[in-house]
Write a protein that holds these residues in place. Structure first.
Motif, PDB file in Angstrom:
ATOM      1  N   GLN A 147       0.835  -1.211   0.000  1.00 63.91           N
ATOM      2  CA  GLN A 147       0.000   0.000   0.000  1.00 63.91           C
ATOM      3  C   GLN A 147       0.867   1.257   0.000  1.00 63.91           C
ATOM      4  O   GLN A 147       0.507   2.273  -0.588  1.00 63.91           O
ATOM      5  CB  GLN A 147      -0.907   0.000   1.237  1.00 63.91           C
ATOM      6  N   TRP A 148       2.020   1.170   0.672  1.00 61.52           N
ATOM      7  CA  TRP A 148       2.913   2.321   0.782  1.00 61.52           C
ATOM      8  C   TRP A 148       3.509   2.751  -0.549  1.00 61.52           C
ATOM      9  O   TRP A 148       4.096   3.815  -0.654  1.00 61.52           O
ATOM     10  CB  TRP A 148       4.060   2.018   1.755  1.00 61.52           C
ATOM     11  N   LEU A 149       3.425   1.904  -1.570  1.00 59.94           N
ATOM     12  CA  LEU A 149       3.952   2.329  -2.868  1.00 59.94           C
ATOM     13  C   LEU A 149       2.817   2.666  -3.843  1.00 59.94           C
ATOM     14  O   LEU A 149       3.068   2.889  -5.027  1.00 59.94           O
ATOM     15  CB  LEU A 149       4.879   1.263  -3.464  1.00 59.94           C
ATOM     16  N   ALA A 150       1.589   2.717  -3.332  1.00 53.27           N
ATOM     17  CA  ALA A 150       0.458   3.041  -4.204  1.00 53.27           C
ATOM     18  C   ALA A 150       0.684   4.403  -4.849  1.00 53.27           C
ATOM     19  O   ALA A 150       1.033   5.365  -4.174  1.00 53.27           O
ATOM     20  CB  ALA A 150      -0.832   3.049  -3.395  1.00 53.27           C
ATOM     21  N   GLY A 151       0.523   4.452  -6.151  1.00 52.28           N
ATOM     22  CA  GLY A 151       0.685   5.716  -6.869  1.00 52.28           C
ATOM     23  C   GLY A 151       2.060   5.878  -7.481  1.00 52.28           C
ATOM     24  O   GLY A 151       2.248   6.630  -8.433  1.00 52.28           O
ATOM     25  N   LEU A 152       3.056   5.143  -6.960  1.00 51.41           N
ATOM     26  CA  LEU A 152       4.420   5.324  -7.449  1.00 51.41           C
ATOM     27  C   LEU A 152       4.579   4.759  -8.869  1.00 51.41           C
ATOM     28  O   LEU A 152       5.212   5.381  -9.720  1.00 51.41           O
ATOM     29  CB  LEU A 152       5.428   4.668  -6.505  1.00 51.41           C
ATOM     30  N   GLY A 153       3.998   3.575  -9.098  1.00 49.52           N
ATOM     31  CA  GLY A 153       4.135   2.948 -10.411  1.00 49.52           C
ATOM     32  C   GLY A 153       3.636   3.862 -11.517  1.00 49.52           C
ATOM     33  O   GLY A 153       4.295   4.044 -12.539  1.00 49.52           O
ATOM     34  N   GLU A 154       2.474   4.466 -11.278  1.00 42.87           N
ATOM     35  CA  GLU A 154       1.906   5.357 -12.286  1.00 42.87           C
ATOM     36  C   GLU A 154       2.773   6.599 -12.465  1.00 42.87           C
ATOM     37  O   GLU A 154       3.029   7.053 -13.578  1.00 42.87           O
ATOM     38  CB  GLU A 154       0.483   5.752 -11.862  1.00 42.87           C
ATOM     39  N   TYR A 155       3.256   7.117 -11.340  1.00 38.25           N
ATOM     40  CA  TYR A 155       4.097   8.316 -11.403  1.00 38.25           C
ATOM     41  C   TYR A 155       5.373   8.043 -12.203  1.00 38.25           C
ATOM     42  O   TYR A 155       5.790   8.853 -13.034  1.00 38.25           O
ATOM     43  CB  TYR A 155       4.441   8.779  -9.986  1.00 38.25           C
ATOM     44  N   LEU A 156       5.978   6.875 -11.970  1.00 35.94           N
ATOM     45  CA  LEU A 156       7.213   6.536 -12.684  1.00 35.94           C
ATOM     46  C   LEU A 156       6.942   6.380 -14.172  1.00 35.94           C
ATOM     47  O   LEU A 156       7.683   6.883 -15.011  1.00 35.94           O
ATOM     48  CB  LEU A 156       7.804   5.224 -12.144  1.00 35.94           C
ATOM     49  N   TYR A 157       5.862   5.668 -14.496  1.00 37.11           N
ATOM     50  CA  TYR A 157       5.613   5.348 -15.896  1.00 37.11           C
ATOM     51  C   TYR A 157       5.127   6.559 -16.676  1.00 37.11           C
ATOM     52  O   TYR A 157       5.629   6.860 -17.757  1.00 37.11           O
ATOM     53  CB  TYR A 157       4.585   4.213 -15.995  1.00 37.11           C
ATOM     54  N   LYS A 158       4.163   7.267 -16.094  1.00 35.36           N
ATOM     55  CA  LYS A 158       3.540   8.365 -16.860  1.00 35.36           C
ATOM     56  C   LYS A 158       4.296   9.674 -16.716  1.00 35.36           C
ATOM     57  O   LYS A 158       4.626  10.322 -17.694  1.00 35.36           O
ATOM     58  CB  LYS A 158       2.095   8.557 -16.386  1.00 35.36           C
ATOM     59  N   ASP A 159       4.592  10.080 -15.467  1.00 33.79           N
ATOM     60  CA  ASP A 159       5.193  11.402 -15.267  1.00 33.79           C
ATOM     61  C   ASP A 159       6.694  11.389 -15.537  1.00 33.79           C
ATOM     62  O   ASP A 159       7.258  12.302 -16.120  1.00 33.79           O
ATOM     63  CB  ASP A 159       4.929  11.903 -13.848  1.00 33.79           C
ATOM     64  N   LYS A 160       7.363  10.318 -15.063  1.00 25.61           N
ATOM     65  CA  LYS A 160       8.816  10.268 -15.212  1.00 25.61           C
ATOM     66  C   LYS A 160       9.236   9.646 -16.533  1.00 25.61           C
ATOM     67  O   LYS A 160      10.366   9.828 -16.971  1.00 25.61           O
ATOM     68  CB  LYS A 160       9.415   9.456 -14.065  1.00 25.61           C
ATOM     69  N   GLY A 161       8.354   8.846 -17.110  1.00 26.20           N
ATOM     70  CA  GLY A 161       8.666   8.217 -18.378  1.00 26.20           C
ATOM     71  C   GLY A 161       9.653   7.063 -18.273  1.00 26.20           C
ATOM     72  O   GLY A 161      10.359   6.754 -19.229  1.00 26.20           O
ATOM     73  N   TYR A 162       9.725   6.426 -17.125  1.00 31.26           N
ATOM     74  CA  TYR A 162      10.606   5.253 -16.986  1.00 31.26           C
ATOM     75  C   TYR A 162       9.854   4.023 -17.487  1.00 31.26           C
ATOM     76  O   TYR A 162       8.896   3.576 -16.876  1.00 31.26           O
ATOM     77  CB  TYR A 162      11.000   5.024 -15.517  1.00 31.26           C
ATOM     78  N   LYS A 163      10.316   3.444 -18.601  1.00 29.72           N
ATOM     79  CA  LYS A 163       9.595   2.302 -19.161  1.00 29.72           C
ATOM     80  C   LYS A 163      10.177   0.974 -18.705  1.00 29.72           C
ATOM     81  O   LYS A 163       9.533  -0.063 -18.785  1.00 29.72           O
ATOM     82  CB  LYS A 163       9.641   2.342 -20.702  1.00 29.72           C
ATOM     83  N   LYS A 164      11.455   1.009 -18.290  1.00 29.30           N
ATOM     84  CA  LYS A 164      12.133  -0.244 -17.949  1.00 29.30           C
ATOM     85  C   LYS A 164      12.933  -0.001 -16.678  1.00 29.30           C
ATOM     86  O   LYS A 164      13.742   0.927 -16.633  1.00 29.30           O
ATOM     87  CB  LYS A 164      13.090  -0.623 -19.092  1.00 29.30           C
ATOM     88  N   ILE A 165      12.692  -0.811 -15.652  1.00 24.79           N
ATOM     89  CA  ILE A 165      13.478  -0.629 -14.434  1.00 24.79           C
ATOM     90  C   ILE A 165      14.033  -1.970 -13.961  1.00 24.79           C
ATOM     91  O   ILE A 165      13.608  -3.038 -14.402  1.00 24.79           O
ATOM     92  CB  ILE A 165      12.656   0.014 -13.289  1.00 24.79           C
ATOM     93  N   VAL A 166      15.000  -1.886 -13.058  1.00 20.25           N
ATOM     94  CA  VAL A 166      15.518  -3.078 -12.415  1.00 20.25           C
ATOM     95  C   VAL A 166      15.376  -2.815 -10.904  1.00 20.25           C
ATOM     96  O   VAL A 166      15.387  -1.661 -10.479  1.00 20.25           O
ATOM     97  CB  VAL A 166      16.991  -3.316 -12.832  1.00 20.25           C
ATOM     98  N   THR A 167      15.169  -3.855 -10.116  1.00 21.89           N
ATOM     99  CA  THR A 167      15.015  -3.636  -8.674  1.00 21.89           C
ATOM    100  C   THR A 167      16.174  -4.263  -7.918  1.00 21.89           C
ATOM    101  O   THR A 167      16.684  -5.310  -8.290  1.00 21.89           O
ATOM    102  CB  THR A 167      13.702  -4.239  -8.135  1.00 21.89           C
ATOM    103  N   LEU A 168      16.574  -3.580  -6.860  1.00 21.85           N
ATOM    104  CA  LEU A 168      17.591  -4.101  -5.947  1.00 21.85           C
ATOM    105  C   LEU A 168      17.034  -3.921  -4.545  1.00 21.85           C
ATOM    106  O   LEU A 168      16.724  -2.797  -4.141  1.00 21.85           O
ATOM    107  CB  LEU A 168      18.905  -3.323  -6.102  1.00 21.85           C
ATOM    108  N   ALA A 169      16.855  -5.018  -3.803  1.00 16.57           N
ATOM    109  CA  ALA A 169      16.217  -4.888  -2.496  1.00 16.57           C
ATOM    110  C   ALA A 169      16.739  -5.947  -1.539  1.00 16.57           C
ATOM    111  O   ALA A 169      17.380  -6.913  -1.941  1.00 16.57           O
ATOM    112  CB  ALA A 169      14.699  -5.014  -2.635  1.00 16.57           C
TER     113      ALA A 169
END
Lengths: 417, 336
Positions: A147-169
């Protein structure tokens, strides 16, 4: 006969005063990560709690509050050891905690064996805690990692224009849950997660992992926390890394932004999301920030309360409000307390919070970016507010069940679930 | 050397082949088939260099630890706390003066003095009582950890590296060829190279001091037979103090180094203590070359593990330790 009567009376008086002393005190057990990689998170959790106790005048429903704080180190067994001490040795009726994801899962299981005790989650955010076999006496007034990341995916894809990411966690339940929240939103829009890299909690040396990060992605999502986050920033700067970064909820919050040294400056401009935004202009939020700042000298706190501080503050206030409504009456085996808690709507500084049928919070989420304040502090600045985020992340029950539990590889990154 | 060749001709061949393969892996441009199997060469080279530089840090901590053990039979479990204090004090000095080199020297001296106090006030009163010493050092490390938490809080401290050490440099190792045939060189963090150089210099100086000076001779004699040394009229207590001061100072020194390329925070003391324990168990308790080899092995295992088998990386170092304990309990470089 007379003597016998006298003795009984004396005994009665003794028990009465004993009972009274008991009645006038409310012991609350607290679990916080005061050791290991997440130490700063635990410390701020305790600070949040202390502010809440102070605002309540040290009392809940007329009873004096006695906090018994037990340190843990973010591992499930340390949390279990701690809560056993609190419940079985100190006999606390109420436990607030823990800080970290996998600790929360351990506590949920333990709470089932202690029906006479009521548990309020501190800030732990693994999905399983309230989603799989939820426990009747475990209440979570904070949202989970997804829930804490709700809204981030859309912000990254639409506003930031990041189409491809890699995760490190880090390799445990909370980052799994966070990436679930990110992936289900980001991938549905068409974003791609090309690779997921995992490191153990408490990793010191990221140099080789940094070499492993691919160059052909738009951004790198970092789901690290505490000391791991600081070490990553430090070594990423040394390696001359230039990629765009995205943070998980505890990657770029005050626990990391307040660290000593220059490494954290890499966080400037990094987008992230979480249950609070440091510079939100809502009066209730501002009042909480001020209360926190007034309660401790500047070098003994963060410039702004972190999300663990806020979460523990909220947990105590939820308990306080419920207890006040029932006049502190726990004599029915906490039945009334639990009913009241379940129905409570908490007007928290970070937005209204209510519980769903699993006793899991439905609340407000914030998408933000890190900026440098005029006084040099690094703070999060809200770019978007997402109201009413529920555990199902907007899916219907059946779909959400089908997605399954988050893990290293799950959920898959795809356009529809 | 020739004796070794004659006695272990098969092993010599294996080592030679491994050496050639290793050199080829480092210097050659990898064919695409190989990259398809074990990943890009950049990754391999990075893991190799990172492992060796991390080994450098481990060596700095473990050398003092192993020296103290070798001479005094004292397993100083407060060694990690000395590292932690070194890091915190180093941060303070860099913050105030801005000089990283000054911090290294001053921290070495301060923590060395602290080591002298420990030896004079505490350990010399329980000489030869190994169990008691061990328990006391555990106690001291717990007390020190709490004092550190009280004084510096749970925050993360990262020591600023000097300007000339920040950022990456290009190394003359080809990682790949661009499509036009132009070679791509490995870029690597300067600070890690500096730390490696530092560790090598310290190692050589220690070796020279131990093997070419009178005090070194006394220390070696003490490691072999303490009682006989003191019977010849040498003031063993003075040597103990000297060695303890040096070992403690090295831990503090390493704290500054570790705080620069990693960070300093509560819990670091236990982690670094565990690392140095593993290093000296693998290398052989009391042996300086053993500490060097153990440190590099553990560093490489951690880095290669984290890249190639991330899920099991955390157990790899312990697997190595268990193997060494099972096959060669005295450690790789120590006689019986």
């Amino acid at each position: 006969m007379f003597r016998h009567l006298l003795a009984t009376a004396a005994l009665a008086a003794l028990t009465a005063t004993g009972a009274q002393a008991q009645d006038n005190k409310l012991k609350i057990g607290v679990l916080a990560t005061l050791e290991g990689a997440l130490t700063t998170l635990g410390e701020d959790a305790v600070r949040g709690l202390q502010v809440a106790v102070k605002q309540a005048g040290g009392k809940i429903a007329g009873k004096e509050v006695e906090l018994i704080i037990v340190p843990t180190n973010a591992s499930p067994d340390s949390a279990l050891r701690g809560v056993r001490k609190l419940v079985e040795q100190d006999k606390v009726p109420i436990v607030i905690g823990p800080v970290s994801g996998s600790e929360g899962i351990a506590l949920r299981d333990y709470s089932k064996t202690q029906p006479g005790v009521t548990f309020l989650n501190g800030s732990s955010g693994a999905l399983e805690t309230t989603f799989v076999t939820p426990s009747e006496n475990f209440f979570r007034f904070n949202m989970n990692g997804a829930q804490w990341l709700a809204g981030l995916g859309e912000y990254l894809y639409k506003d930031k224009g990041y189409k491809k990411i890699v995760t490190l966690a880090e390799d445990y339940s909370f980052p799994y849950t966070q990436i679930m929240g990110l992936a289900t939103e980001y991938c549905r829009l068409g974003g791609q997660i090309t690779e997921r890299l995992w490191v153990p909690l408490g990793t010191k040396d990221f140099a080789s992992i940094i070499a492993k990060l691919p160059d052909d992605v738009d951004a790198i999502y970092l789901g690290l926390g505490g000391g791991d986050a600081v070490n990553f920033f430090n070594q990423y700067a040394q390696a001359g890394g230039k990629a765009k970064l995205v943070g998980g909820s505890i990657m770029v919050d005050q626990t990391v932004l307040s660290s000593k040294g220059a490494a954290k400056r890499l966080a400037i401009g990094v987008p992230s999301a979480g249950p609070q935004a440091d510079t939100w202009d809502d009066p209730k939020w501002q009042a909480w920030v001020k209360a926190y700042q007034d309660a401790f000298p500047a070098d003994k706190r963060f410039p702004i309360p972190s999300l663990t501080g806020t979460a523990y503050y909220n947990a105590f206030n939820a308990l306080n409000q419920a207890m006040t409504k029932i006049n502190g009456d726990l004599s029915d085996g906490h039945k009334k307390l639990r009913e009241t808690l379940a129905a409570l709507e908490l007007d928290a500084p970070n937005g209204k919070i209510k519980l769903d049928k699993n006793r899991q919070a439905i609340g407000t989420n914030f998408v933000y970016e890190i900026v440098e304040a005029p006084n040099g502090d690094l703070v999060s600045k809200m770019v978007k507010l997402v109201p009413n985020v529920s555990q199902n992340l907007g899916f219907d029950d059946a779909t959400f069940q089908r997605i399954g539990l988050p893990s290293r590889t799950s959920p898959e990154c795809k356009k529809s679930y | 050397m020739s004796g070794f060749l004659a006695r272990h001709s098969v092993w010599s061949l294996v080592i030679l082949v491994a050496l050639i393969v290793g050199l080829w892996l480092i210097f050659a441009v990898w064919p695409p088939e190989l990259e398809a199997v074990i990943g890009r060469k950049r990754l391999f080279l990075n893991a190799l260099f990172n492992g060796i530089t991390l080994g450098g840090l481990y060596f700095l901590v473990a050398s003092g630890f192993t020296l103290i053990f070798g001479l005094m039979r004292n397993v100083n479990l407060a060694h990690g706390s000395l590292y932690l204090f070194g890091g915190y004090i180093g941060y303070g000095i860099v913050y105030l003066t801005g000089s990283w080199l000054l911090a290294l020297i001053v921290v070495f001296l301060i923590v060395a003095v602290f080591g002298i106090l420990l030896q004079v006030l505490i350990f010399r009163w329980m000489e030869g009582q190994e169990l008691r010493q061990t328990l006391v050092t555990i106690g001291i490390s717990i007390v020190l950890a709490d004092i550190a938490l009280w004084a510096w809080g749970g925050d993360f401290y990262q020591i600023e590296a000097p300007e000339w050490l920040t950022g990456p440099v290009e190394l003359p190792f080809v990682t790949a060829l661009r499509s036009n045939g132009e070679p791509v060189y490995l870029t690597y963090p300067m600070v890690r190279l500096a730390i490696l150089a530092l560790a090598i210099i310290v190692g050589i100086l220690m070796w020279l001091a131990l093997n070419r000076t009178r005090i070194g001779m006394l220390i070696r004699a003490g490691v072999d037979d303490r009682d006989m040394l003191s019977a010849t009229g040498v003031r063993v207590q003075l040597i103990f103090i000297l060695v303890f001061a040096f070992g403690a100072g090295m831990a503090g020194f390493a704290g500054v180094v570790g705080g620069t390329f990693q960070s300093i925070q509560p819990g670091e003391d236990i982690k670094i203590l565990l690392a140095s324990l593993v290093v000296v168990i693998v290398g052989g308790m009391g042996s300086i070359p053993g500490a060097a080899i153990g440190a590099v092995i553990i560093g490489l295992a951690e880095q290669f593990g984290s890249v190639y088998i991330p899920t099991y990386a955390i157990v790899l170092t312990f697997v190595i330790m268990v193997l060494v304990l099972a096959l060669r309990p005295q450690g790789l470089l120590r006689g019986n």
